[in-house]
Design a protein around this motif. Structure first.
Motif, PDB file in Angstrom:
ATOM      1  N   SER A 101      17.753   0.980  15.843  1.00 25.73           N
ATOM      2  CA  SER A 101      16.762  -0.012  16.271  1.00 25.73           C
ATOM      3  C   SER A 101      15.744  -0.259  15.168  1.00 25.73           C
ATOM      4  O   SER A 101      15.345   0.664  14.449  1.00 25.73           O
ATOM      5  CB  SER A 101      16.043   0.489  17.524  1.00 25.73           C
ATOM      6  N   ILE A 102      15.331  -1.532  15.077  1.00 26.44           N
ATOM      7  CA  ILE A 102      14.270  -1.881  14.119  1.00 26.44           C
ATOM      8  C   ILE A 102      12.922  -2.037  14.834  1.00 26.44           C
ATOM      9  O   ILE A 102      11.951  -2.452  14.220  1.00 26.44           O
ATOM     10  CB  ILE A 102      14.621  -3.179  13.350  1.00 26.44           C
ATOM     11  N   ARG A 103      12.881  -1.704  16.114  1.00 26.45           N
ATOM     12  CA  ARG A 103      11.723  -2.058  16.949  1.00 26.45           C
ATOM     13  C   ARG A 103      10.391  -1.544  16.416  1.00 26.45           C
ATOM     14  O   ARG A 103       9.414  -2.262  16.383  1.00 26.45           O
ATOM     15  CB  ARG A 103      11.929  -1.560  18.389  1.00 26.45           C
ATOM     16  N   ASP A 104      10.305  -0.299  15.989  1.00 25.35           N
ATOM     17  CA  ASP A 104       8.996   0.273  15.641  1.00 25.35           C
ATOM     18  C   ASP A 104       8.683   0.192  14.150  1.00 25.35           C
ATOM     19  O   ASP A 104       7.750   0.850  13.677  1.00 25.35           O
ATOM     20  CB  ASP A 104       8.942   1.730  16.114  1.00 25.35           C
ATOM     21  N   ILE A 105       9.442  -0.619  13.440  1.00 23.30           N
ATOM     22  CA  ILE A 105       9.221  -0.723  11.993  1.00 23.30           C
ATOM     23  C   ILE A 105       8.075  -1.703  11.722  1.00 23.30           C
ATOM     24  O   ILE A 105       8.122  -2.852  12.158  1.00 23.30           O
ATOM     25  CB  ILE A 105      10.525  -1.170  11.290  1.00 23.30           C
ATOM     26  N   PRO A 106       7.015  -1.238  11.032  1.00 26.64           N
ATOM     27  CA  PRO A 106       5.882  -2.133  10.774  1.00 26.64           C
ATOM     28  C   PRO A 106       6.210  -3.153   9.684  1.00 26.64           C
ATOM     29  O   PRO A 106       7.236  -3.040   9.009  1.00 26.64           O
ATOM     30  CB  PRO A 106       4.788  -1.167  10.301  1.00 26.64           C
ATOM     31  N   ILE A 107       5.325  -4.109   9.507  1.00 31.25           N
ATOM     32  CA  ILE A 107       5.458  -5.068   8.405  1.00 31.25           C
ATOM     33  C   ILE A 107       5.301  -4.323   7.079  1.00 31.25           C
ATOM     34  O   ILE A 107       4.389  -3.502   6.932  1.00 31.25           O
ATOM     35  CB  ILE A 107       4.364  -6.162   8.501  1.00 31.25           C
ATOM     36  N   TYR A 108       6.196  -4.602   6.147  1.00 29.56           N
ATOM     37  CA  TYR A 108       6.123  -3.907   4.852  1.00 29.56           C
ATOM     38  C   TYR A 108       4.796  -4.195   4.160  1.00 29.56           C
ATOM     39  O   TYR A 108       4.366  -5.350   4.073  1.00 29.56           O
ATOM     40  CB  TYR A 108       7.283  -4.330   3.924  1.00 29.56           C
ATOM     41  N   ASP A 109       4.196  -3.127   3.662  1.00 32.97           N
ATOM     42  CA  ASP A 109       2.936  -3.237   2.914  1.00 32.97           C
ATOM     43  C   ASP A 109       2.982  -2.154   1.841  1.00 32.97           C
ATOM     44  O   ASP A 109       3.043  -0.955   2.156  1.00 32.97           O
ATOM     45  CB  ASP A 109       1.762  -3.021   3.897  1.00 32.97           C
ATOM     46  N   GLY A 110       2.965  -2.602   0.587  1.00 36.19           N
ATOM     47  CA  GLY A 110       3.052  -1.652  -0.524  1.00 36.19           C
ATOM     48  C   GLY A 110       1.914  -0.648  -0.536  1.00 36.19           C
ATOM     49  O   GLY A 110       2.087   0.483  -1.012  1.00 36.19           O
ATOM     50  N   ASP A 111       0.737  -1.054  -0.029  1.00 39.42           N
ATOM     51  CA  ASP A 111      -0.387  -0.105   0.030  1.00 39.42           C
ATOM     52  C   ASP A 111      -0.105   1.005   1.037  1.00 39.42           C
ATOM     53  O   ASP A 111      -0.396   2.172   0.790  1.00 39.42           O
ATOM     54  CB  ASP A 111      -1.682  -0.834   0.418  1.00 39.42           C
ATOM     55  N   VAL A 112       0.473   0.621   2.184  1.00 39.47           N
ATOM     56  CA  VAL A 112       0.832   1.632   3.197  1.00 39.47           C
ATOM     57  C   VAL A 112       1.854   2.594   2.606  1.00 39.47           C
ATOM     58  O   VAL A 112       1.744   3.824   2.759  1.00 39.47           O
ATOM     59  CB  VAL A 112       1.393   0.957   4.472  1.00 39.47           C
ATOM     60  N   GLU A 113       2.827   2.044   1.909  1.00 41.65           N
ATOM     61  CA  GLU A 113       3.852   2.913   1.307  1.00 41.65           C
ATOM     62  C   GLU A 113       3.212   3.876   0.298  1.00 41.65           C
ATOM     63  O   GLU A 113       3.526   5.076   0.299  1.00 41.65           O
ATOM     64  CB  GLU A 113       4.931   2.067   0.623  1.00 41.65           C
ATOM     65  N   ALA A 114       2.309   3.337  -0.558  1.00 35.35           N
ATOM     66  CA  ALA A 114       1.695   4.177  -1.595  1.00 35.35           C
ATOM     67  C   ALA A 114       0.781   5.238  -0.987  1.00 35.35           C
ATOM     68  O   ALA A 114       0.720   6.371  -1.468  1.00 35.35           O
ATOM     69  CB  ALA A 114       0.909   3.293  -2.566  1.00 35.35           C
TER      70      ALA A 114
END
Ligand SMILES: Cc1cc2nc3c(=O)[nH]c(=O)nc-3n(C[C@H](O)[C@H](O)[C@H](O)COP(=O)(O)O)c2cc1C
Length: 183
Positions: A38-51
């Motif tokens: 499921s992709i349901r709980d995947i947030p919008i990609y944000d490079g700052d969140v990843e970093a």
């Protein structure tokens, strides 16, 4: 056992693509063990969140499940002639960090099918996925095509596949895909 993980690219409760994924699970040949991701709980990609926070738990969990599977089945809607944002966003997160990709994706068989109430059966979104599959170094199944059009009549109000011709096409697709995966 050879496992295929299926992912539908829609969050909609009554999604035709989720219904198609369920039907694929029911009709999966015995040579493949099916499980639904499921992709349901995947947030919008944000490079700052990843970093700052790393890979979100829903992404890490799906990456682990894909890594453990021997094949992937993507069931894509079509938005404006292309890949729907939620699915593309999920794929973008799944590609992070790039160092993880070879172990999860490289050379892994992938099938792409899709459903739409429209006339063209997601042909454009399936085609739009091809460069993404290439970026992931996946191994696409090109042995047959499944474009489900007129989905409002193909599935009933409970999301059950009620069109015999589409059922047969899905079976044929899955049988070819299973042979491809086990080659
Ligand atoms: C923003 C948007 C764009 C759409 N563009 C297309 C399109 O280009 N081609 C198409 O066949 N259907 C298009 N549709 C209709 C979708 O196929 C339909 O909403 C479908 O039910 C979505 O898949 P789902 O049932 O799995 O959620 C679009 C729908 C939305 C919301």
């Amino acid at each position: 056992m050879t496992t295929v993980i299926g992912i539908a690219g829609s969050l909609r409760r009554g999604s035709y693509n989720a219904a198609l994924l369920r039907a694929a699970g029911e009709l999966m040949p015995a040579a493949l063990q099916f499980e639904a991701g499921s992709i349901r709980d995947i947030p919008i990609y944000d490079g700052d969140v990843e970093a700052e926070q790393g890979i979100p738990p829903a992404v890490a969990q799906l990456k682990n499940r894909i890594a453990a599977a021997q094949a992937i089945l993507l069931v894509t809607p079509e938005y404006n002639g292309s890949i729907p944002g939620p699915l593309k966003n999920a794929l973008d997160w799944l590609s992070r960090p790039p160092a993880d990709m070879p172990a999860i994706f490289t050379g892994k068989p992938v099938g792409v099918i899709g459903a739409t109430p429209g006339a063209l059966g997601t042909a454009l979104s399936q085609a739009a996925l091809l460069p993404v599959l290439r970026a992931f170094k996946l191994k696409p199944y090109f042995g047959s095509l499944l474009y489900v059009s007129g989905a409002a009549k193909v599935f009933d109000e409970n999301g059950r596949l009620v069109d015999d011709a589409v059922r047969q096409k899905l079976k044929t697709y899955l049988e070819g895909f299973a042979r491809f995966v086990n080659e």
